[in-house]
Design an enzyme around this catalytic site. Structure first.
Site, PDB file in Angstrom:
ATOM      1  N   LYS A 158       7.256  -3.773 -13.868  1.00 56.47           N
ATOM      2  CA  LYS A 158       5.989  -4.128 -14.520  1.00 56.47           C
ATOM      3  C   LYS A 158       6.184  -4.183 -16.024  1.00 56.47           C
ATOM      4  O   LYS A 158       7.049  -3.479 -16.573  1.00 56.47           O
ATOM      5  CB  LYS A 158       4.908  -3.093 -14.182  1.00 56.47           C
ATOM      6  CG  LYS A 158       4.498  -3.105 -12.694  1.00 56.47           C
ATOM      7  CD  LYS A 158       3.295  -2.195 -12.454  1.00 56.47           C
ATOM      8  CE  LYS A 158       2.793  -2.295 -11.029  1.00 56.47           C
ATOM      9  NZ  LYS A 158       1.585  -1.459 -10.798  1.00 56.47           N
ATOM     10  N   GLY A 164      -2.971  -5.739 -14.784  1.00 52.20           N
ATOM     11  CA  GLY A 164      -3.578  -6.731 -13.911  1.00 52.20           C
ATOM     12  C   GLY A 164      -2.530  -7.530 -13.159  1.00 52.20           C
ATOM     13  O   GLY A 164      -2.774  -8.640 -12.703  1.00 52.20           O
ATOM     14  N   GLY A 165      -1.342  -6.957 -13.068  1.00 51.20           N
ATOM     15  CA  GLY A 165      -0.333  -7.609 -12.223  1.00 51.20           C
ATOM     16  C   GLY A 165       0.439  -8.697 -12.934  1.00 51.20           C
ATOM     17  O   GLY A 165       1.363  -9.287 -12.383  1.00 51.20           O
ATOM     18  N   GLU A 200       8.083   1.139 -10.969  1.00 55.58           N
ATOM     19  CA  GLU A 200       7.347   2.060 -10.085  1.00 55.58           C
ATOM     20  C   GLU A 200       7.812   1.816  -8.656  1.00 55.58           C
ATOM     21  O   GLU A 200       8.208   0.694  -8.316  1.00 55.58           O
ATOM     22  CB  GLU A 200       5.841   1.764 -10.114  1.00 55.58           C
ATOM     23  CG  GLU A 200       5.130   2.016 -11.401  1.00 55.58           C
ATOM     24  CD  GLU A 200       3.650   1.640 -11.286  1.00 55.58           C
ATOM     25  OE1 GLU A 200       2.883   2.093 -12.149  1.00 55.58           O
ATOM     26  OE2 GLU A 200       3.263   0.889 -10.359  1.00 55.58           O
ATOM     27  N   GLU A 288      -3.246   2.174 -13.704  1.00 52.22           N
ATOM     28  CA  GLU A 288      -3.522   1.773 -15.097  1.00 52.22           C
ATOM     29  C   GLU A 288      -4.992   2.011 -15.427  1.00 52.22           C
ATOM     30  O   GLU A 288      -5.803   2.212 -14.520  1.00 52.22           O
ATOM     31  CB  GLU A 288      -3.149   0.309 -15.321  1.00 52.22           C
ATOM     32  CG  GLU A 288      -3.818  -0.697 -14.420  1.00 52.22           C
ATOM     33  CD  GLU A 288      -3.230  -2.113 -14.614  1.00 52.22           C
ATOM     34  OE1 GLU A 288      -2.237  -2.459 -13.954  1.00 52.22           O
ATOM     35  OE2 GLU A 288      -3.785  -2.853 -15.436  1.00 52.22           O
ATOM     36  N   ARG A 292     -12.312  -2.099 -20.726  1.00 48.16           N
ATOM     37  CA  ARG A 292     -13.370  -3.124 -20.862  1.00 48.16           C
ATOM     38  C   ARG A 292     -14.376  -2.966 -19.730  1.00 48.16           C
ATOM     39  O   ARG A 292     -14.101  -2.240 -18.759  1.00 48.16           O
ATOM     40  CB  ARG A 292     -12.727  -4.507 -20.765  1.00 48.16           C
ATOM     41  CG  ARG A 292     -12.131  -4.725 -19.390  1.00 48.16           C
ATOM     42  CD  ARG A 292     -11.471  -6.079 -19.196  1.00 48.16           C
ATOM     43  NE  ARG A 292     -11.135  -6.269 -17.796  1.00 48.16           N
ATOM     44  CZ  ARG A 292      -9.968  -5.892 -17.260  1.00 48.16           C
ATOM     45  NH1 ARG A 292      -9.041  -5.331 -17.995  1.00 48.16           N
ATOM     46  NH2 ARG A 292      -9.711  -6.065 -15.979  1.00 48.16           N
ATOM     47  N   VAL A 295     -15.318  -7.438 -14.338  1.00 48.30           N
ATOM     48  CA  VAL A 295     -16.107  -8.472 -13.641  1.00 48.30           C
ATOM     49  C   VAL A 295     -16.966  -7.813 -12.562  1.00 48.30           C
ATOM     50  O   VAL A 295     -18.146  -8.099 -12.411  1.00 48.30           O
ATOM     51  CB  VAL A 295     -15.164  -9.524 -12.999  1.00 48.30           C
ATOM     52  CG1 VAL A 295     -15.944 -10.472 -12.114  1.00 48.30           C
ATOM     53  CG2 VAL A 295     -14.389 -10.287 -14.058  1.00 48.30           C
ATOM     54  N   ARG A 338     -16.495 -13.240  -5.351  1.00 43.55           N
ATOM     55  CA  ARG A 338     -16.356 -14.075  -6.536  1.00 43.55           C
ATOM     56  C   ARG A 338     -16.374 -15.548  -6.111  1.00 43.55           C
ATOM     57  O   ARG A 338     -15.526 -15.984  -5.318  1.00 43.55           O
ATOM     58  CB  ARG A 338     -15.041 -13.779  -7.269  1.00 43.55           C
ATOM     59  CG  ARG A 338     -14.989 -12.359  -7.834  1.00 43.55           C
ATOM     60  CD  ARG A 338     -13.872 -12.235  -8.820  1.00 43.55           C
ATOM     61  NE  ARG A 338     -13.630 -10.830  -9.177  1.00 43.55           N
ATOM     62  CZ  ARG A 338     -12.872 -10.470 -10.215  1.00 43.55           C
ATOM     63  NH1 ARG A 338     -12.279 -11.411 -10.963  1.00 43.55           N
ATOM     64  NH2 ARG A 338     -12.691  -9.189 -10.492  1.00 43.55           N
TER      65      ARG A 338
HETATM   66  C1  MV4 Z   1       1.107  -2.121  -7.302  1.00 46.26           C
HETATM   67  C2  MV4 Z   1       0.967  -2.211  -5.889  1.00 46.26           C
HETATM   68  C3  MV4 Z   1       1.796  -1.430  -5.090  1.00 46.26           C
HETATM   69  N1  MV4 Z   1       2.690  -0.588  -5.664  1.00 46.26           N
HETATM   70  N2  MV4 Z   1       2.001  -1.271  -7.831  1.00 46.26           N
HETATM   71  C4  MV4 Z   1      -1.248  -4.020  -9.951  1.00 46.26           C
HETATM   72  C5  MV4 Z   1      -2.146  -4.984 -10.637  1.00 46.26           C
HETATM   73  C6  MV4 Z   1      -3.009  -5.481  -9.525  1.00 46.26           C
HETATM   74  N3  MV4 Z   1      -3.572  -6.775  -9.788  1.00 46.26           N
HETATM   75  C7  MV4 Z   1      -2.099  -5.524  -8.355  1.00 46.26           C
HETATM   76  N4  MV4 Z   1      -1.295  -4.382  -8.533  1.00 46.26           N
HETATM   77  C8  MV4 Z   1      -0.584  -3.695  -7.624  1.00 46.26           C
HETATM   78  N5  MV4 Z   1       0.333  -2.848  -8.130  1.00 46.26           N
HETATM   79  C9  MV4 Z   1       2.782  -0.528  -7.020  1.00 46.26           C
HETATM   80  N6  MV4 Z   1       3.688   0.325  -7.570  1.00 46.26           N
HETATM   81  C10 MV4 Z   1       0.005  -3.100  -5.349  1.00 46.26           C
HETATM   82  C11 MV4 Z   1      -0.776  -3.821  -6.221  1.00 46.26           C
HETATM   83  C12 MV4 Z   1      -1.798  -4.693  -5.649  1.00 46.26           C
HETATM   84  C13 MV4 Z   1      -1.425  -5.918  -5.065  1.00 46.26           C
HETATM   85  C14 MV4 Z   1      -0.098  -6.342  -5.109  1.00 46.26           C
HETATM   86  C15 MV4 Z   1       0.218  -7.544  -4.520  1.00 46.26           C
HETATM   87  C16 MV4 Z   1      -0.741  -8.324  -3.884  1.00 46.26           C
HETATM   88  C17 MV4 Z   1      -2.041  -7.923  -3.864  1.00 46.26           C
HETATM   89  C18 MV4 Z   1      -2.416  -6.711  -4.463  1.00 46.26           C
HETATM   90  C19 MV4 Z   1      -3.755  -6.288  -4.456  1.00 46.26           C
HETATM   91  C20 MV4 Z   1      -4.099  -5.098  -5.069  1.00 46.26           C
HETATM   92  C21 MV4 Z   1      -3.123  -4.279  -5.676  1.00 46.26           C
END
Ligand code: MV4
Length: 460
Positions: A158, A164-165, A200, A288, A292, A295, A338
């Site tokens: 990350k 937010g991914g 992570e 995290e 803010r 949504v 949404r």
């Molecule tokens: C992760 C996770 C699993 N393990 N981190 C972080 C930002 C958010 N938009 C998605 N995130 C994730 N972080 C670790 N260490 C799973 C998610 C996650 C996700 C990941 C892939 C596809 C859909 C997801 C939906 C919610 C959370």
């Protein structure tokens, strides 16, 4: 309380802030681009100032023009909404230097929580469980690989400045990790001007559960319960609900306590969200913190009865929280869908254009937050969200039943929207059973009746 609030945003959240200003009796100033001249936030604000052409860099992201609009209009506070400059510490600083109150946390807290590795360290120090992983940014590749191995594959690479991914990559072996390390660093450098990464363990079948936090300037910090946001496509949330089907009272109490403790440690002021992952055993881990309004905040408003945006503004004005000092009880169940101007039958391709018909659903427990209207043209320059349908009921089944009826009543013609996707979702037995985790969408193949091609629907 403020004399006048400038809203440095557009769309449904700008309308939402205008409503909160009216609830407080504070005049509002809208800023808009030329492309948004006929937008509803321009019509309903008390004043409106055109600050530039369509491009966000020339308008909603243009700090000098926003500050100038505040000065011209005599605004003494700026509400950033979400997206654009909402988590930009430099903007918050410039507001303060210009004698304006930024409706949000201090620049220091924005910066600290914006550094996702630092946020993990602060939460760990507060005794909040964090996802197993590195506590410092990764340096050399070789060291990073040995760290990934000790954490245990699969791992998630990350960006420290991400969130937010964005810039997230999964690795299931040393070889994959090495292959992703360089590109991830360059992508982070490109996207955020900061190439630092952290790693992570990837929690395979977890739920994404976030807690709404409110902290005032008198040291009070409380939470308003949780939202389950596990249904995301390419890290864009599509459906959010409260309470989470995956939490029982005990886990809710433990997570809420941890979220408040973490926010207190940070000295959090304003509305914020602590995002966690919950694994099938009920263990939870901090991921995290967002500084803010989100949504999906209406989901929490519908089950707690609080006006979160009004509380945000009251907090910024130095007033104490209006919320009783006892554990929050969530009443009923709320689910948000949404509605984006995207075509789920074509891989969610953006579908901007003129809305010919726009019929909004109603009835008990149905709320629609939208800036769209019949005859409005969805511009291609900004994000695709055109409406949020929030349905509440005494329990999840009643909320789902109302959602099914509301989506059938929601008529939008002239552009494609995600309504058919949500209608298909409401026919999926796993979703109806509340049995979804973050990988649900990867395996969600809607019944052929909808002819939805979710090809590539899974997360990136
Ligand atoms: C992760 C996770 C699993 N393990 N981190 C972080 C930002 C958010 N938009 C998605 N995130 C994730 N972080 C670790 N260490 C799973 C998610 C996650 C996700 C990941 C892939 C596809 C859909 C997801 C939906 C919610 C959370």
């Amino acid at each position: 309380m403020f004399d006048k609030i400038l809203i440095a945003n557009r769309g449904e959240i700008a309308l939402r802030v205008i409503r909160a200003c009216r609830a407080l009796g504070v005049p509002s100033v809208a800023v808009h681009s030329e492309a948004d001249a006929d937008a509803l936030h321009v019509r309903f604000a008390d004043e409106a100032i055109c600050i530039g052409p369509a491009a966000a860099s020339e308008s909603y992201l243009n700090v000098p023009r926003i500050i100038a609009a505040a000065e011209i209009s005599g605004a003494d506070a700026v509400h950033p909404g979400y997206g654009f400059l909402a988590e930009n510490a430099e903007f918050a600083e410039i507001c303060a230097e210009s004698g304006l109150t930024f409706v949000g946390p201090s620049p220091e807290v924005i910066r600290r929580m914006g550094d996702k590795a630092e946020a993990r360290r602060v939460m760990a120090e507060a005794g909040v469980p964090v996802v197993p992983g590195s506590h410092e940014p990764l340096e050399k590749e070789r060291r990073a690989v040995s760290l990934a191995r000790s954490i245990g594959y699969p791992v998630m690479l990350k960006a420290v400045a991400g969130g937010g991914g964005r810039g997230m990559r999964m690795a299931r072996s040393d070889e994959e990790f090495r292959r992703h390390f360089g590109p991830a660093r360059r992508e982070a450098e490109q996207a955020f001007g900061d190439g630092r990464l952290y790693v992570e363990r990837y929690l395979e079948s977890a739920r994404h559960v976030e807690f709404q936090i409110l902290g005032d300037r008198h040291g009070r910090v409380l939470h308003l319960g949780e939202r389950d946001c596990s249904i995301q496509r390419r890290h864009q949330k599509l459906v959010e609900e409260s309470p989470s089907p995956g939490l029982d009272a005990s886990l809710r109490e433990r997570m809420g306590t941890a979220a408040v403790r973490g926010a207190q440690r940070v000295g959090y002021v304003g509305a914020g969200t602590v995002e966690c992952l919950v694994d099938p055993t009920g263990a939870f881990y901090f991921m995290e913190m967002n500084t803010r309004i989100q949504v999906e905040h209406p989901v929490t408003e519908e089950v707690t009865g609080f006006d979160i945006v009004r509380e945000q503004i009251r907090i910024a004005a130095g007033e104490p929280l209006h919320i009783p000092d006892k554990p929050i009880r969530l009443r009923g169940h709320a689910i948000e869908f949404r509605i984006n101007a995207e075509d789920p039958a074509r891989g969610f391709l953006p579908s901007p254009g003129r809305i010919v018909t726009f019929h909004v659903p109603g009835g008990p427990g149905v709320r629609v937050d939208t800036h769209a209207y019949a005859g409005y043209t969805i511009p291609p320059h900004y994000d695709s969200l055109i409406a949020k349908l929030i349905c509440r009921g005494a329990d999840r089944d009643e909320a789902l039943g109302r959602a099914r009826a509301a989506l059938d009543e929601f008529v939008v013609e002239g552009i494609r929207t995600t309504i058919p996707f949500h209608q298909a979702l409401l026919r999926d037995r796993r979703f109806l059973a509340g049995a979804v985790d973050t990988r649900f969408l990867e395996s969600f193949t809607p019944d052929t009746a909808t002819g939805l091609l979710l090809a590539g629907a899974a997360g990136s």
